[in-house]
Design an enzyme around this catalytic site. Structure first.
Site, PDB file in Angstrom:
ATOM      1  N   LYS B  79      -4.221   3.777  -3.002  1.00 38.83           N
ATOM      2  CA  LYS B  79      -3.450   4.493  -4.018  1.00 38.83           C
ATOM      3  C   LYS B  79      -1.978   4.170  -3.793  1.00 38.83           C
ATOM      4  O   LYS B  79      -1.535   4.029  -2.638  1.00 38.83           O
ATOM      5  CB  LYS B  79      -3.712   5.996  -3.861  1.00 38.83           C
ATOM      6  CG  LYS B  79      -3.116   6.872  -4.951  1.00 38.83           C
ATOM      7  CD  LYS B  79      -3.507   8.326  -4.702  1.00 38.83           C
ATOM      8  CE  LYS B  79      -2.973   9.255  -5.786  1.00 38.83           C
ATOM      9  NZ  LYS B  79      -3.402  10.654  -5.551  1.00 38.83           N
ATOM     10  N   SER B 154      -5.352  12.630  -9.579  1.00 37.44           N
ATOM     11  CA  SER B 154      -4.376  11.563  -9.760  1.00 37.44           C
ATOM     12  C   SER B 154      -4.804  10.225  -9.154  1.00 37.44           C
ATOM     13  O   SER B 154      -4.197   9.207  -9.475  1.00 37.44           O
ATOM     14  CB  SER B 154      -3.060  11.992  -9.136  1.00 37.44           C
ATOM     15  OG  SER B 154      -3.223  12.180  -7.732  1.00 37.44           O
ATOM     16  N   SER B 178      -7.361  15.578  -6.247  1.00 31.01           N
ATOM     17  CA  SER B 178      -7.029  14.236  -6.727  1.00 31.01           C
ATOM     18  C   SER B 178      -7.892  13.098  -6.190  1.00 31.01           C
ATOM     19  O   SER B 178      -7.803  11.976  -6.675  1.00 31.01           O
ATOM     20  CB  SER B 178      -5.559  13.927  -6.440  1.00 31.01           C
ATOM     21  OG  SER B 178      -4.750  14.567  -7.397  1.00 31.01           O
TER      22      SER B 178
END
Lengths: 481, 488
Positions: B79, B154, B178
């Site tokens: 990420k 996210s 997330s």
């Protein structure tokens, strides 16, 4: 109008002399190339995290103990938030409602009476960087040096127990002295390792309610603290006398103009939005560890002064002056390892040594004469190898060359002539050459003796033991002709 | 043989057996990545060259006869809020578009020491604030099961990439769900470890007391292998605890006999899609059939999680994001005065980020602190306490990961509360610091459904065991997404 009395409280920031910063491994040395002592943590790079420096906690505890503070068994770190370019994260890690060190005190002697100044709290926090304003070809610039960012500070806050500017200065001097004794900070105001802000308000003498205070910043010396407070007393007195109200604000001390100026309220409208720093766990302080730190505390100034007076027989004044500068007192005690007369030694340290140091602008730590050599010099004098006068000359020589006294005495052939056999011949010679003086002395003019002693000294280029010369002359002169 | 479809432990066997090279494995994944990326847009940066170099290094080590660790040569994605020295790390924000870290996050370092190969940095909601990856400042990532739907967020880029086979595993971060929510939306496994299990050093923070990085993978086994590598104390992170790290693969035993499963009723009530609730119950019944004991119970604090979270997380974020002022790194507006520079520079932050900064600033302000932040912390204590009590009775808790399957792109950008509610099942684990896993347990509307298993602190092993047992008995994890438009 009623007589007003000032009520003063101080906030002192002391830089702790740890090897590394409070939350990272960067060095804390003063005066390095800008931004050379930085890393992602103290630069506030995204994702970096603080890790508490145990040595800083230890130093803070040590200072706290020396200030008679209660050490918390648990405390935490909070973020104090405001935007400023010298703040690498735009928040400062500090301690808000749970300081490491709680209530303590410092005792002063004011007009011969003991006065206790209470310490409200002392807490650990990180320092900010430094802004440097300048101009380049491209125009005016502000540059930031983050070397200082993250350096551990101990913020010490007093209760408003201080009653005059002079007392504030006395307190600061004492506080600095105590901290220096603990060895956790050098407390150099000129290098910023000790900083002070002052809070002051006025109230009718004899009342207990606090008036509206102002906070004075930018105090760069103890003298500045004293002057600024005096100015502020005068200013607030005028304000109150005019029937106006003192505005609670931060005021800036202008060193040149010797006035305090209010900062624009916009600049100080801070809501710091403190909250616990989630990156740091609550700090649990083991009380056993605290006691081990307490055991490492050196003898503090008050105790040392008492010892100097009681055990060494020094006067209150001498003892006070000595302990007021730890390095000087340390030097003095070192001298005593080689020489036993404490009072003679104190005179030498305070008069001869300090005189020369002042003249040369040197700190005692940079003194060219080691305590050992001064001790040896005093021994030579005591044994009569050299006279007091010679000792002073030799001392000056030692100071400029760093040599030990024996070498100087030997090289210059300066040792004192204390052999009565040698001196007797010279005494006879001088007496024979100065019949008028001999007659004058015998005629009751004692002063003539001094002249004769001087003549013998002259013959020996000052090396004769004056006491012995004196004695020999008297023996001869007092003999019937 | 499609290498990109194989789990890490199979790839490892092929690699050490000399049947394939690390470079071949990496090339296969990179090729798959290039194939699906135009549709998915899962990445912000693809590190193709670096990946091939790293793979080559693994091959050299193998040729020298070195014993390779289980994840050596396995391609992974990070990420884009996890710092890699020298590689842009944008956090999905224009603010950090050109920011290049000068240091590695500890978890990246650990994966590199394990020999894993970085193929790229994945898309995310800006500063991890969002549940759909639509709040990335760069582009929208699509769900490989249906390109008209969101991948969740996210960590949506990581989830989409893994589901589609663009990398074998990924790391995401989870502040309120997330990792788990996008894992559920994309039909993969995602673990939010116990707070303090995994180092946060180098992970760009959203809310420091809630953030935790964790693995996202196609199988429970692969997730366990990754957790083995990234877990453990880090001297650079005071909150990464010294709790010993067991070999998580030792928990991969299909056995739930006697296991006590608690099912909190509140997670199956209003707002939970009936198909989702049904799928979770079907999963629970399966575990029951395998010997687990199931009991429904009530979590009184469940209804307070969302409000507590939306005070605490923005409060911490408002502080964490204060460093983006244009002075040391990141975007700087060209303005002469300081205040102007601050405000103009910070205006580059997206609307959702600014909204949360404002919320958080308000919650911490003098006069409001007690009513908001302090109150929320008190609620958090109660939430934590209630879970503690629950775990005195149950070994694990099972809930849906999300109230519904992945929603359509654009469906919630104007209805933020609805978007916030999509995290309603996952927030509690962050507030209470508990480990939780999401794994596929069914489909609805052609979209995957995720089952969440929660454990007590540091009981990752236990939840892995339950998840593994379930996985062995089901086929959901064997499905591959079509990477095409589905039938809405």
């Amino acid at each position: 109008m009623q007589e007003l009395e000032p009520v003063i409280g101080l906030e002192i920031h002391v830089e702790l002399m740890t090897k590394t910063k409070l939350f990272c491994g960067c060095s804390v040395g003063f005066g390095a190339e800008p931004n050379s002592q930085t890393c992602p943590v103290c630069l506030g790079h995204p994702g970096s995290l603080p890790v508490l420096n145990k040595q800083a906690v230890e130093y803070a505890v040590k200072a706290g103990l020396a200030l008679n503070c209660r050490i918390a068994s648990t405390c935490k770190f909070d973020r104090k938030q405001y935007f400023y370019p010298d703040m690498s994260k735009n928040y400062q890690i500090s301690q808000y409602d749970q300081p490491l060190c709680g209530e303590g005190y410092v005792d002063l002697e004011v007009d011969g009476k003991k006065k206790r100044i209470r310490i409200k709290r002392a807490h650990l926090e990180e320092d900010a960087g430094k802004l440097v304003h300048g101009s380049t070809a491209g125009g005016d610039v502000s540059l930031v040096d983050y070397n200082r960012s993250g350096v551990p500070l101990l913020e010490i806050v007093t209760e408003p127990d201080i009653s005059s500017p002079a007392e504030a200065r006395l307190f600061l001097t004492k506080l600095r002295n105590i901290i220096q004794y603990t060895g956790v900070s050098d407390c150099r105001m000129e290098e910023g390792s000790l900083r002070c802000d002052a809070n002051i308000s006025l109230r009718p003498r004899g009342t207990t309610e606090l008036g509206t205070k102002t906070e004075i910043k930018n105090l760069n010396s103890f003298r500045a603290v004293e002057r600024a407070l005096a100015y502020e007393i005068e200013r607030q007195t005028k304000v109150l006398a005019a029937g106006e109200r003192v505005i609670q604000e931060t005021r800036h001390w202008d060193e040149q103009a010797e006035v305090t100026r209010g900062m624009r309220s916009k600049e100080e409208a801070h809501d710091y939005r403190y909250f616990p720093d989630p990156n740091l766990l609550p700090l649990l302080v083991d009380q056993g560890w605290v006691e081990r730190i307490r055991a490492t505390l050196p003898e503090l100034p008050d105790a040392r002064k008492r010892r100097f007076m009681e055990e060494l027989g020094l006067s209150d004044y001498d003892a006070e002056v000595l302990v007021a500068a730890k390095d000087v007192a340390d030097y003095y005690e070192e001298v005593l390892k080689y020489y036993g007369d404490a009072k003679m030694a104190v005179n030498w340290v305070m008069v001869e040594l300090m005189g020369l140091l002042r003249k040369e602008g040197l700190e005692i730590t940079a003194c060219p004469v080691s305590a050992e050599n001064l001790g040896k010099l005093l021994v030579l004098q005591e044994k009569g190898t050299i006279s007091g006068k010679m000792a002073k000359d030799i001392f000056a020589e030692m100071f400029s060359t760093g040599q030990d006294p024996e070498t100087i005495v030997k090289e210059k052939g300066l040792s004192q002539i204390s052999d009565a056999g040698v001196l007797a011949g010279l005494v006879d010679k001088v007496l024979a050459a100065n019949p008028e003086s001999v007659a004058a002395y015998r005629g009751g003019k004692d002063r003539a003796l001094g002249y004769l002693v001087g003549q013998v000294m002259k013959e020996t280029r000052g090396q004769a033991n004056p006491q012995l010369v004196n004695q020999l002359l008297r023996e001869r002169l007092d003999q019937p002709e | 043989m499609e290498l990109w479809k194989l789990p890490a432990h199979s790839l490892h066997k092929l690699l050490v057996g000399g049947e394939v090279t690390a470079q071949e494995i990496t090339s296969a994944f990179l090729q798959r990545l290039r194939e699906v990326e135009p549709q998915l847009q899962a990445f912000i940066t693809v590190t193709e060259e670096l990946a091939l170099e790293q793979a080559q290094e693994i091959d050299r080590r193998r040729e020298k006869g070195e014993e390779l660790p289980p994840l050596a040569g396995i391609p992974f994605a990070l990420k884009d809020n996890i710092s890699v020295r020298g590689i842009p790390t944008t956090c999905g924000s224009k603010m950090l578009e050109n920011y290049i870290p000068v240091y590695d996050a500890t978890i990246y370092k650990r994966l590199r020491e394990a020999g894993s190969v970085l193929v790229g940095k994945t898309n995310m909601d800006e500063f991890a604030m969002g549940s759909s990856t639509e709040f990335s400042a760069f582009h929208v990532t699509r769900n490989p099961w249906n390109l008209e739907r969101v991948p969740g967020g996210s960590s949506g880029g990581s989830a989409a990439a893994i589901a589609a086979g663009a990398a074998n595993f990924a790391l995401g971060t989870d502040t309120g769900g997330s990792i788990r929510q996008p894992a559920a939306f994309c039909g993969i496994v995602g673990i939010k470890p116990t707070y303090g299990r995994v180092s946060r050093y180098g992970v760009i923070p959203f809310a420091s007391s809630l953030d935790q990085a964790g693995p996202m993978a196609r199988t429970v086994t692969d997730a366990a292998l990754v957790l083995n590598v990234i877990s453990g104390h880090d001297q650079r992170d005071s909150t990464a605890l010294k709790e010993p790290v067991p070999d998580y693969t030792s928990y991969l035993v299909p056995d739930v006999a006697g296991l006590k499963i608690g099912v909190p009723k509140e997670y199956f009530g209003e707002g939970i899609a009936p198909e989702v609730g049904a799928a979770i119950w079907e999963g629970i019944r399966l575990l029951e059939k395998l010997g687990a004991r199931v009991e429904e119970f009530s979590l009184q604090t469940a209804s307070h999680c969302l409000s507590a979270y939306y005070i605490i997380a923005p409060a911490e974020a408002s502080s964490n994001l204060a460093c983006y002022d244009g002075i040391r790194y990141g975007y700087r507006a060209d303005v002469d005065d300081l205040l102007g520079m601050y405000t103009k520079s910070r205006r580059v932050l997206g609307s959702e980020v600014r909204r949360r900064i404002m919320l958080g600033t308000y919650a911490l302000s003098a006069g409001y602190y007690d009513a908001y932040y302090h109150k929320a912390q008190q609620a958090r204590t109660l939430i934590r306490q209630e879970f503690k009590e629950a775990f005195e009775k149950y070994d694990v808790l099972i809930t849906p990961t999300t109230p519904n399957v992945a929603f359509a792109l654009g469906a919630m950008v104007d209805d933020l509360l609805a978007m916030y509610l999509s995290d309603v099942c996952t927030l509690a684990a962050n507030l209470a610091g508990l480990p939780a896993i999401s794994l596929p347990c069914g489909f609805s509307q052609g979209m995957p459904i995720g089952m969440q298993i929660l454990g007590k602190p540091f009981a990752e092993g236990k939840i892995l065991q339950v998840a593994y047992t379930f996985e062995q008995e089901t086929e959901y994890h064997k499905e591959f997404p079509p990477v095409s438009k589905g039938v809405m």
